[in-house]
Design a protein around this motif. Structure first.
Motif, mmCIF file in Angstrom:
data_model
loop_
_atom_site.group_PDB
_atom_site.id
_atom_site.type_symbol
_atom_site.label_atom_id
_atom_site.label_comp_id
_atom_site.label_asym_id
_atom_site.label_seq_id
_atom_site.Cartn_x
_atom_site.Cartn_y
_atom_site.Cartn_z
ATOM 1 N N SER A 157 -3.461 15.936 7.360
ATOM 2 C CA SER A 157 -3.583 15.480 5.968
ATOM 3 C C SER A 157 -2.225 15.535 5.285
ATOM 4 N N GLY A 158 -2.195 15.117 4.024
ATOM 5 C CA GLY A 158 -0.983 15.227 3.231
ATOM 6 C C GLY A 158 -1.009 14.294 2.041
ATOM 7 N N MET A 159 0.060 14.332 1.298
ATOM 8 C CA MET A 159 0.227 13.430 0.165
ATOM 9 C C MET A 159 0.832 12.118 0.677
ATOM 10 N N ILE A 160 0.273 11.009 0.233
ATOM 11 C CA ILE A 160 0.740 9.693 0.718
ATOM 12 C C ILE A 160 2.237 9.542 0.436
ATOM 13 N N HIS A 161 2.973 9.186 1.475
ATOM 14 C CA HIS A 161 4.434 9.045 1.356
ATOM 15 C C HIS A 161 4.757 7.936 0.351
ATOM 16 N N PRO A 162 5.744 8.156 -0.514
ATOM 17 C CA PRO A 162 6.129 7.100 -1.478
ATOM 18 C C PRO A 162 6.445 5.774 -0.813
ATOM 19 N N ASN A 163 7.007 5.795 0.397
ATOM 20 C CA ASN A 163 7.316 4.533 1.090
ATOM 21 C C ASN A 163 6.050 3.742 1.406
ATOM 22 N N VAL A 164 4.954 4.447 1.672
ATOM 23 C CA VAL A 164 3.682 3.780 1.954
ATOM 24 C C VAL A 164 3.169 3.097 0.692
ATOM 25 N N LEU A 165 3.265 3.794 -0.434
ATOM 26 C CA LEU A 165 2.829 3.200 -1.699
ATOM 27 C C LEU A 165 3.683 1.984 -2.047
ATOM 28 N N ARG A 166 4.991 2.094 -1.826
ATOM 29 C CA ARG A 166 5.880 0.969 -2.149
ATOM 30 C C ARG A 166 5.609 -0.231 -1.240
ATOM 31 N N ARG A 199 -4.576 -2.153 3.989
ATOM 32 C CA ARG A 199 -5.329 -3.364 3.637
ATOM 33 C C ARG A 199 -6.148 -3.152 2.361
ATOM 34 N N ALA A 200 -6.752 -1.983 2.209
ATOM 35 C CA ALA A 200 -7.581 -1.723 1.028
ATOM 36 C C ALA A 200 -6.729 -1.691 -0.239
ATOM 37 N N MET A 201 -5.561 -1.061 -0.157
ATOM 38 C CA MET A 201 -4.701 -1.002 -1.340
ATOM 39 C C MET A 201 -4.158 -2.389 -1.693
ATOM 40 N N LYS A 202 -3.751 -3.172 -0.686
ATOM 41 C CA LYS A 202 -3.260 -4.523 -0.946
ATOM 42 C C LYS A 202 -4.339 -5.389 -1.586
ATOM 43 N N ARG A 203 -5.561 -5.324 -1.032
ATOM 44 C CA ARG A 203 -6.651 -6.128 -1.566
ATOM 45 C C ARG A 203 -6.971 -5.708 -3.001
ATOM 46 N N PHE A 204 -6.936 -4.414 -3.260
ATOM 47 C CA PHE A 204 -7.237 -3.872 -4.585
ATOM 48 C C PHE A 204 -6.251 -4.420 -5.619
ATOM 49 N N LEU A 205 -4.975 -4.430 -5.248
ATOM 50 C CA LEU A 205 -3.951 -4.926 -6.170
ATOM 51 C C LEU A 205 -4.028 -6.438 -6.331
ATOM 52 N N GLU A 206 -4.288 -7.162 -5.226
ATOM 53 C CA GLU A 206 -4.389 -8.623 -5.287
ATOM 54 C C GLU A 206 -5.533 -9.068 -6.182
ATOM 55 N N GLU A 207 -6.550 -8.247 -6.304
ATOM 56 C CA GLU A 207 -7.682 -8.580 -7.176
ATOM 57 C C GLU A 207 -7.401 -8.235 -8.636
ATOM 58 N N GLY A 208 -6.191 -7.762 -8.929
ATOM 59 C CA GLY A 208 -5.786 -7.509 -10.312
ATOM 60 C C GLY A 208 -6.123 -6.130 -10.826
ATOM 61 N N HIS A 209 -6.478 -5.195 -9.927
ATOM 62 C CA HIS A 209 -6.803 -3.833 -10.355
ATOM 63 C C HIS A 209 -5.580 -2.937 -10.223
ATOM 64 N N GLU A 210 -5.685 -1.775 -10.782
ATOM 65 C CA GLU A 210 -4.703 -0.730 -10.537
ATOM 66 C C GLU A 210 -5.442 0.581 -10.342
ATOM 67 N N PRO A 211 -4.805 1.579 -9.687
ATOM 68 C CA PRO A 211 -5.511 2.842 -9.415
ATOM 69 C C PRO A 211 -6.140 3.399 -10.689
ATOM 70 N N PRO A 212 -7.230 4.200 -10.544
ATOM 71 C CA PRO A 212 -7.613 4.981 -9.363
ATOM 72 C C PRO A 212 -8.319 4.158 -8.277
ATOM 73 N N LEU A 213 -8.102 4.576 -7.038
ATOM 74 C CA LEU A 213 -8.733 3.966 -5.875
ATOM 75 C C LEU A 213 -9.037 5.071 -4.870
ATOM 76 N N ALA A 214 -10.298 5.176 -4.464
ATOM 77 C CA ALA A 214 -10.722 6.194 -3.498
ATOM 78 C C ALA A 214 -11.536 5.502 -2.408
ATOM 79 N N VAL A 215 -11.125 5.651 -1.163
ATOM 80 C CA VAL A 215 -11.722 4.897 -0.060
ATOM 81 C C VAL A 215 -11.959 5.806 1.143
ATOM 82 N N VAL A 216 -13.075 5.569 1.836
ATOM 83 C CA VAL A 216 -13.331 6.169 3.149
ATOM 84 C C VAL A 216 -13.469 5.013 4.135
#
Length: 359
Positions: A303-312, A191-208
């Motif tokens: 932990s781990g590196m975010i899977h590319p499928n999650v980013l897509r 939800r945080a990544m979708k909202r971030f992109l919908e608002e017209g931003h692009e990474p970096p994005l860091a969230v807790v």
């Protein structure tokens, strides 16, 4: 007996009876009722006065004097009894309200946050100081945010009823979809990544993302309701080295001592590569004890590196950006830090435990 003598006898009898009744009255309200019964417009004295009209005119003044004398005597007796009862009532009230000033004072204890809430606040504050923005999400989720977008396919065992609390289908417009109590705080990542992109931003994005989650499990180390903190960062050229650095700083800060960590290869559907994170035992300093089962290490989170499928799934270019993510169980870390042996103590609401841990 003449008519006047009969009236005098009635007055004497009435006065005697009334005075006796006044003396026996136990309260002011009872005494007031006696006043009405004897001196009221329809009282006993009025009934006696009805016989005066039958007397010859020359005898009426004589009986009138007796009536006035009786009335005065009764009124005086009533006033005296009323004053006595008032004094008695006041004394009783004072006695009932008396405070023993020799008794010790009643102390009032200050309230405190629940130990789990303390842990949530402390962990969130550490990540906030590191530059992570705080985000929250709904506890009742749909399958897309809780599973699909996190690379958990329909055939994955996590979707089985023995792992997940499914709730009644929830209608949205003309369609309906199964809803569930979220099994982790990772949907907030989507939800945080979708909202971030919908608002017209692009990474970096860091969230807790701290919050409450649910799974069908209950024993010494598991509860059907517990708390997690999801942490992730997406940017260009994010690596496992960044993940390890963030983990090292957080764990050392939280346990208020320098802790050693190690990453063991593992599998999570939403990260690749994935790793379980162990810390050097905070009880024996890595020498081996009952808590770490002699290994010198304690597993604390995944932990781990975010899977590319999650980013897509949210529309982020997985070729240009990468990210790390990890989720930690709040109760587990609080148990390790405070030496609490049983997870269920957090939810039994034993006031003795809460007072001891709520400092």
């Amino acid at each position: 007996m003449s008519e006047i003598d009969s009236l005098k006898a009635q007055l004497e009898s009435l006065q005697s009876e009334a005075l006796e009744s006044f003396a026996l009255a136990a309260s002011l309200s009872e005494l007031q009722q006696l006043r009405v019964n004897y001196l009221g417009k329809k009282g006993a004295l009025t009934e006696v006065l009805k016989g005066v009209g039958k007397l010859p005119p020359q005898e009426r003044p004589v009986i009138g004097q007796h009536v006035n004398a009786t009335k005065t005597a009764l009124a005086a007796a009533l006033d005296g009894c009323e004053a006595s009862l008032a004094v008695k009532a006041k004394a009783e009230r004072i006695e009932a309200e008396r405070i023993d000033v020799t008794l010790p004072g009643r102390s009032s204890t200050s309230g405190a946050l629940h130990p789990v809430q303390q842990g949530l606040d402390e962990m969130t504050a550490i990540f906030s100081q590191m530059g992570f923005a705080v985000a929250e999400g709904p506890e009742i989720e749909n399958e897309f945010h809780n599973f699909d977008a996190l690379n958990i396919p329909p055939e994955h065992p996590a979707r089985a009823m023995h792992d997940t609390f499914f709730v009644k289908e929830f209608a949205e417009g003309e369609q309906s979809e199964p809803m569930l109590l979220r099994t982790h705080t990772s949907p907030v990542q989507i939800r945080a990544m979708k909202r971030f992109l919908e608002e017209g931003h692009e990474p970096p994005l860091a969230v807790v993302a701290p919050g409450r989650v649910y799974r069908c499990d209950y024993d010494v180390t598991h509860s059907p309701m517990f708390h997690q903190v999801e942490v992730f960062k997406v940017d260009r050229d994010v690596s496992m080295a960044h993940l390890k650095g963030v983990l090292k700083h957080f764990l050392s800060t939280y346990f208020e001592k320098e802790v050693s960590i190690r990453l063991r290869p593992h599998y999570f559907p939403f990260t690749e590569p994935s790793a379980e994170v162990d810390i050097g035992c905070v009880f024996c300093a890595g020498k081996g004890c009952r808590i770490c089962k002699g290994s010198g290490w304690i597993e604390v989170l995944g932990s781990g590196m975010i899977h590319p499928n999650v980013l897509r799934s949210v529309g982020i270019d997985a070729e240009a950006f990468s990210g790390f993510a990890f989720g930690l169980g709040v109760e587990r870390l609080v148990m390790l830090k405070k030496g609490i042996p049983d997870l269920r103590l957090f939810f039994e609401n034993d006031v003795r435990f809460l007072r001891r841990m709520g400092s």
